[in-house]
Design a protein around this motif. Structure first.
Motif, PDB file in Angstrom:
ATOM      1  N   GLU A  31       0.823  -1.208   0.000  1.00 27.43           N
ATOM      2  CA  GLU A  31       0.000   0.000   0.000  1.00 27.43           C
ATOM      3  C   GLU A  31       0.857   1.257   0.000  1.00 27.43           C
ATOM      4  OE1 GLU A  31      -2.979   0.044   3.115  1.00 27.43           O
ATOM      5  OE2 GLU A  31      -3.658  -1.912   2.396  1.00 27.43           O
ATOM      6  N   VAL A  32       1.845   1.268   0.875  1.00 27.82           N
ATOM      7  CA  VAL A  32       2.714   2.438   0.978  1.00 27.82           C
ATOM      8  C   VAL A  32       3.445   2.644  -0.339  1.00 27.82           C
ATOM      9  CG1 VAL A  32       4.786   3.343   2.107  1.00 27.82           C
ATOM     10  CG2 VAL A  32       2.976   2.309   3.471  1.00 27.82           C
ATOM     11  N   THR A  33       3.913   1.545  -0.930  1.00 28.08           N
ATOM     12  CA  THR A  33       4.643   1.639  -2.192  1.00 28.08           C
ATOM     13  C   THR A  33       3.739   2.169  -3.295  1.00 28.08           C
ATOM     14  OG1 THR A  33       5.948  -0.265  -1.501  1.00 28.08           O
ATOM     15  CG2 THR A  33       6.103   0.357  -3.807  1.00 28.08           C
ATOM     16  N   LEU A  34       2.516   1.634  -3.350  1.00 32.42           N
ATOM     17  CA  LEU A  34       1.568   2.082  -4.384  1.00 32.42           C
ATOM     18  C   LEU A  34       1.200   3.544  -4.184  1.00 32.42           C
ATOM     19  CD1 LEU A  34      -0.856  -0.954  -4.790  1.00 32.42           C
ATOM     20  CD2 LEU A  34       0.897  -0.142  -6.377  1.00 32.42           C
ATOM     21  N   ALA A  35       0.907   3.919  -2.940  1.00 34.22           N
ATOM     22  CA  ALA A  35       0.525   5.295  -2.636  1.00 34.22           C
ATOM     23  C   ALA A  35       1.657   6.237  -3.018  1.00 34.22           C
ATOM     24  CB  ALA A  35       0.197   5.433  -1.156  1.00 34.22           C
ATOM     25  N   HIS A  36       2.876   5.776  -2.781  1.00 31.93           N
ATOM     26  CA  HIS A  36       4.033   6.604  -3.051  1.00 31.93           C
ATOM     27  C   HIS A  36       4.240   6.781  -4.555  1.00 31.93           C
ATOM     28  CE1 HIS A  36       7.573   8.735  -2.118  1.00 31.93           C
ATOM     29  NE2 HIS A  36       8.429   7.829  -2.517  1.00 31.93           N
ATOM     30  N   ARG A  37       3.912   5.732  -5.312  1.00 29.29           N
ATOM     31  CA  ARG A  37       4.142   5.776  -6.742  1.00 29.29           C
ATOM     32  C   ARG A  37       3.210   6.785  -7.427  1.00 29.29           C
ATOM     33  NH1 ARG A  37       4.053   0.070  -9.435  1.00 29.29           N
ATOM     34  NH2 ARG A  37       1.859   0.561  -9.427  1.00 29.29           N
ATOM     35  N   ASP A  38       2.026   6.988  -6.828  1.00 27.70           N
ATOM     36  CA  ASP A  38       1.059   7.914  -7.411  1.00 27.70           C
ATOM     37  C   ASP A  38       1.453   9.363  -7.218  1.00 27.70           C
ATOM     38  OD1 ASP A  38      -0.440   5.854  -8.304  1.00 27.70           O
ATOM     39  OD2 ASP A  38      -1.821   5.843  -6.596  1.00 27.70           O
ATOM     40  N   THR A  39       2.287   9.616  -6.233  1.00 27.92           N
ATOM     41  CA  THR A  39       2.733  10.991  -6.016  1.00 27.92           C
ATOM     42  C   THR A  39       4.082  11.164  -6.691  1.00 27.92           C
ATOM     43  OG1 THR A  39       3.775  10.344  -3.942  1.00 27.92           O
ATOM     44  CG2 THR A  39       1.528  11.182  -3.783  1.00 27.92           C
ATOM     45  N   PRO A  40       4.362  12.356  -7.174  1.00 26.95           N
ATOM     46  CA  PRO A  40       5.650  12.565  -7.854  1.00 26.95           C
ATOM     47  C   PRO A  40       6.827  12.273  -6.921  1.00 26.95           C
ATOM     48  CG  PRO A  40       4.295  14.588  -7.825  1.00 26.95           C
ATOM     49  CD  PRO A  40       3.558  13.545  -7.064  1.00 26.95           C
ATOM     50  N   ALA A  41       7.847  11.609  -7.452  1.00 27.40           N
ATOM     51  CA  ALA A  41       9.014  11.276  -6.648  1.00 27.40           C
ATOM     52  C   ALA A  41       9.847  12.527  -6.409  1.00 27.40           C
ATOM     53  CB  ALA A  41       9.841  10.205  -7.351  1.00 27.40           C
ATOM     54  N   ASP A  42       9.444  13.266  -5.420  1.00 27.90           N
ATOM     55  CA  ASP A  42      10.118  14.520  -5.141  1.00 27.90           C
ATOM     56  C   ASP A  42      10.267  14.652  -3.632  1.00 27.90           C
ATOM     57  OD1 ASP A  42      11.218  16.984  -5.210  1.00 27.90           O
ATOM     58  OD2 ASP A  42       9.482  18.017  -6.047  1.00 27.90           O
ATOM     59  N   ASP A  43      11.045  13.753  -3.057  1.00 24.42           N
ATOM     60  CA  ASP A  43      11.191  13.707  -1.606  1.00 24.42           C
ATOM     61  C   ASP A  43      11.629  15.036  -1.009  1.00 24.42           C
ATOM     62  OD1 ASP A  43      10.452  11.162  -1.839  1.00 24.42           O
ATOM     63  OD2 ASP A  43      12.249  10.250  -0.982  1.00 24.42           O
ATOM     64  N   GLU A  44      12.469  15.734  -1.718  1.00 28.54           N
ATOM     65  CA  GLU A  44      13.042  16.959  -1.185  1.00 28.54           C
ATOM     66  C   GLU A  44      11.987  18.030  -0.915  1.00 28.54           C
ATOM     67  OE1 GLU A  44      16.766  19.307  -2.584  1.00 28.54           O
ATOM     68  OE2 GLU A  44      16.783  17.297  -3.488  1.00 28.54           O
ATOM     69  N   HIS A  45      11.035  18.140  -1.859  1.00 24.75           N
ATOM     70  CA  HIS A  45      10.041  19.199  -1.720  1.00 24.75           C
ATOM     71  C   HIS A  45       8.714  18.675  -1.208  1.00 24.75           C
ATOM     72  CE1 HIS A  45      12.910  20.575  -4.823  1.00 24.75           C
ATOM     73  NE2 HIS A  45      12.924  21.619  -4.012  1.00 24.75           N
ATOM     74  N   ASP A  46       8.683  17.405  -0.951  1.00 24.42           N
ATOM     75  CA  ASP A  46       7.439  16.789  -0.496  1.00 24.42           C
ATOM     76  C   ASP A  46       7.668  16.156   0.874  1.00 24.42           C
ATOM     77  OD1 ASP A  46       5.165  15.367  -0.082  1.00 24.42           O
ATOM     78  OD2 ASP A  46       5.572  13.859  -1.605  1.00 24.42           O
ATOM     79  N   PRO A  47       7.225  16.846   1.919  1.00 25.00           N
ATOM     80  CA  PRO A  47       7.473  16.301   3.274  1.00 25.00           C
ATOM     81  C   PRO A  47       6.854  14.921   3.466  1.00 25.00           C
ATOM     82  CG  PRO A  47       5.932  18.165   3.358  1.00 25.00           C
ATOM     83  CD  PRO A  47       6.475  18.093   1.959  1.00 25.00           C
ATOM     84  N   GLU A  48       5.804  14.616   2.747  1.00 21.69           N
ATOM     85  CA  GLU A  48       5.164  13.304   2.830  1.00 21.69           C
ATOM     86  C   GLU A  48       6.112  12.207   2.349  1.00 21.69           C
ATOM     87  OE1 GLU A  48       1.528  11.938   3.103  1.00 21.69           O
ATOM     88  OE2 GLU A  48       2.036  13.262   4.751  1.00 21.69           O
ATOM     89  N   GLY A  49       6.871  12.541   1.315  1.00 22.90           N
ATOM     90  CA  GLY A  49       7.732  11.563   0.662  1.00 22.90           C
ATOM     91  C   GLY A  49       8.688  10.866   1.607  1.00 22.90           C
ATOM     92  N   SER A  50       9.399  11.640   2.417  1.00 20.19           N
ATOM     93  CA  SER A  50      10.390  11.030   3.295  1.00 20.19           C
ATOM     94  C   SER A  50       9.724  10.229   4.404  1.00 20.19           C
ATOM     95  CB  SER A  50      11.312  12.098   3.883  1.00 20.19           C
ATOM     96  OG  SER A  50      10.548  13.124   4.457  1.00 20.19           O
ATOM     97  N   THR A  51       8.543  10.675   4.835  1.00 16.38           N
ATOM     98  CA  THR A  51       7.803   9.923   5.849  1.00 16.38           C
ATOM     99  C   THR A  51       7.441   8.556   5.302  1.00 16.38           C
ATOM    100  OG1 THR A  51       6.801  12.018   6.465  1.00 16.38           O
ATOM    101  CG2 THR A  51       5.882  10.057   7.480  1.00 16.38           C
ATOM    102  N   VAL A  52       6.973   8.551   4.065  1.00 16.80           N
ATOM    103  CA  VAL A  52       6.564   7.313   3.409  1.00 16.80           C
ATOM    104  C   VAL A  52       7.760   6.376   3.291  1.00 16.80           C
ATOM    105  CG1 VAL A  52       5.879   6.353   1.185  1.00 16.80           C
ATOM    106  CG2 VAL A  52       4.576   8.232   2.180  1.00 16.80           C
TER     107      VAL A  52
END
Ligand SMILES: [Zn+2]
Length: 120
Positions: A31-52
């Motif tokens: 689920e986490v992997t799928l949810a993450h794939r739907d959002t742009p891979a932009d960990d730096e500008h996306d605080p959600e990204g690093s949490t995921v």
């Protein structure tokens, strides 16, 4: 001589529990992997990204741990069917049933487990 029936049941209950954990963690990781794939891979500008990513890494580590536990339980079940269950693999002495009740997958008596932990 350990009470085979009791430990067979203990091991089965534990294995069932661990298999449940594996299924739950695998689902979570997917689920986490799928949810993450739907959002742009932009960990730096996306605080959600690093949490995921952290959450997934934690789940992957947990999964590795429970899979190891399942392997240990399966090995113990095998020893049970071969009739070598409850014998320390290091000193060949019987493992006290009290220890097996707490850790039915134990391969060593308390003394040898301590020695092995120090050797590592
Ligand atoms: Zn021993």
């Amino acid at each position: 001589m350990p009470n085979d029936e009791l430990f067979r049941e203990l091991l089965e209950v534990r294995a069932k529990h661990v298999r449940g954990q594996i299924a739950r963690l695998s689902d979570e990781i997917r689920e986490v992997t799928l949810a993450h794939r739907d959002t742009p891979a932009d960990d730096e500008h996306d605080p959600e990204g690093s949490t995921v990513t952290l959450e997934r890494e934690r789940d992957v580590a947990l999964l590795a741990g429970v899979e190891l536990q399942l392997t240990e339980l399966r090995n113990a079940q095998e020893r049970l069917s071969r009739g070598t269950y409850g014998t320390c693999e290091r000193c060949d002495q019987p493992i006290p049933p009290e220890r097996l009740e707490v850790r039915p997958e134990a391969r060593y008596c308390v003394a040898c487990a301590g020695i092995r932990a120090r050797e590592r």
